[in-house]
Write a protein that holds these residues in place. Structure first.
Motif, short mmCIF file in Angstrom:
data_model
loop_
_atom_site.label_atom_id
_atom_site.label_comp_id
_atom_site.label_asym_id
_atom_site.label_seq_id
_atom_site.Cartn_x
_atom_site.Cartn_y
_atom_site.Cartn_z
N LEU A 9 47.67 43.35 42.49
CA LEU A 9 48.78 43.02 43.39
C LEU A 9 49.49 41.75 42.94
O LEU A 9 48.86 40.85 42.36
CB LEU A 9 48.27 42.82 44.82
CG LEU A 9 47.67 44.04 45.51
CD1 LEU A 9 47.06 43.64 46.85
CD2 LEU A 9 48.72 45.13 45.68
N VAL A 10 50.77 41.67 43.24
CA VAL A 10 51.54 40.46 43.01
C VAL A 10 50.86 39.31 43.76
O VAL A 10 50.41 39.48 44.90
CB VAL A 10 53.00 40.64 43.49
CG1 VAL A 10 53.75 39.32 43.49
CG2 VAL A 10 53.71 41.67 42.62
N TYR A 62 33.21 39.46 38.73
CA TYR A 62 33.19 38.98 40.11
C TYR A 62 31.74 38.85 40.56
O TYR A 62 30.92 39.68 40.21
CB TYR A 62 33.94 39.98 40.99
CG TYR A 62 34.00 39.58 42.43
CD1 TYR A 62 34.99 38.73 42.89
CD2 TYR A 62 33.05 40.04 43.34
CE1 TYR A 62 35.04 38.35 44.21
CE2 TYR A 62 33.09 39.66 44.66
CZ TYR A 62 34.09 38.81 45.10
OH TYR A 62 34.13 38.43 46.41
N PRO A 63 31.36 37.80 41.27
CA PRO A 63 32.20 36.83 41.97
C PRO A 63 32.50 35.56 41.17
O PRO A 63 33.11 34.65 41.70
CB PRO A 63 31.37 36.49 43.20
CG PRO A 63 29.96 36.55 42.70
CD PRO A 63 29.95 37.67 41.69
N ASP A 64 32.11 35.47 39.92
CA ASP A 64 32.36 34.28 39.11
C ASP A 64 33.75 34.35 38.51
O ASP A 64 33.93 34.83 37.39
CB ASP A 64 31.31 34.16 38.00
CG ASP A 64 29.91 33.98 38.55
OD1 ASP A 64 29.78 33.33 39.59
OD2 ASP A 64 28.96 34.50 37.95
N LEU A 65 34.72 33.86 39.24
CA LEU A 65 36.12 33.93 38.82
C LEU A 65 36.44 32.77 37.88
O LEU A 65 36.92 31.72 38.30
CB LEU A 65 37.03 33.90 40.05
CG LEU A 65 36.78 35.02 41.07
CD1 LEU A 65 37.66 34.84 42.29
CD2 LEU A 65 37.00 36.38 40.44
N GLN A 66 36.18 32.95 36.59
CA GLN A 66 36.39 31.88 35.61
C GLN A 66 37.74 31.98 34.92
O GLN A 66 38.36 30.97 34.64
CB GLN A 66 35.26 31.90 34.58
CG GLN A 66 33.90 31.65 35.20
CD GLN A 66 32.76 31.90 34.23
OE1 GLN A 66 32.97 32.24 33.07
NE2 GLN A 66 31.55 31.76 34.71
N ILE A 67 38.18 33.19 34.61
CA ILE A 67 39.47 33.41 33.95
C ILE A 67 40.28 34.32 34.87
O ILE A 67 39.99 35.51 34.98
CB ILE A 67 39.31 34.09 32.57
CG1 ILE A 67 38.30 33.37 31.69
CG2 ILE A 67 40.68 34.23 31.90
CD1 ILE A 67 38.68 31.98 31.28
N THR A 68 41.27 33.75 35.54
CA THR A 68 42.10 34.55 36.45
C THR A 68 43.58 34.32 36.14
O THR A 68 43.96 33.31 35.54
CB THR A 68 41.84 34.19 37.93
OG1 THR A 68 42.22 32.84 38.17
CG2 THR A 68 40.38 34.40 38.31
N HIS A 69 44.38 35.26 36.59
CA HIS A 69 45.83 35.14 36.45
C HIS A 69 46.48 35.85 37.62
O HIS A 69 46.07 36.95 38.00
CB HIS A 69 46.29 35.78 35.14
CG HIS A 69 47.76 35.68 34.91
ND1 HIS A 69 48.39 34.47 34.67
CD2 HIS A 69 48.74 36.62 34.91
CE1 HIS A 69 49.69 34.68 34.52
NE2 HIS A 69 49.92 35.98 34.67
N ALA A 70 47.49 35.22 38.21
CA ALA A 70 48.26 35.82 39.30
C ALA A 70 49.63 36.22 38.77
O ALA A 70 50.37 35.37 38.26
CB ALA A 70 48.40 34.83 40.46
#
Length: 125
Positions: A9-10, A62-70
């Protein structure tokens, strides 16, 4: 990437990770035993929307959100990760020595559809 299924999702933090791990190999070269230790030393994340990120971290599920992008807008994107490997070697069980330089292997892009969500009010009676 997570969430799975090729959709996100955006403005939602999409999680990225790779399962590249260190490995060893032994080869015979000119009648000598050569041991190799090879490991990923850098990751170049390309998110498919023009944004990128260089890390020494492979990320994690997940749940270790180390590399994320929105993602800021809807549409199709093709994120990928290039992995740079470093290495050491030894000959006939001798001391480990660094291999000069690194090798970067480009990652294959995957399709990801970025969608917008619209809230809907419903009545429960």
């Amino acid at each position: 990437m997570q969430p799975p299924g090729g959709e996100t999702l955006v403005n939602f933090r999409t999680n990225f990770y790779t399962e590249q791990e260190p490995f060893t190999r032994t080869v015979q070269l000119l009648g000598r035993r050569v041991d190799l230790r090879i490991w990923p030393s850098q990751f170049h994340w390309r998110f498919g929307d023009g944004a990128d990120l260089a890390t020494s971290d492979a990320g994690a599920p997940y749940p270790d959100l180390q590399i994320t992008h929105a993602y800021e807008s809807k549409g199709g994107v093709s994120p990928s990760v290039d992995t740079t490997y470093a290495a050491q070697f030894r000959v006939d069980g001798g001391a480990w020595r660094d291999v000069d330089g690194t090798v970067t292997i480009p990652g294959s892009p995957v399709r990801l559809q970025v969608r917008t969500a619209r809230p809907v009010l419903v009545s429960y009676q």
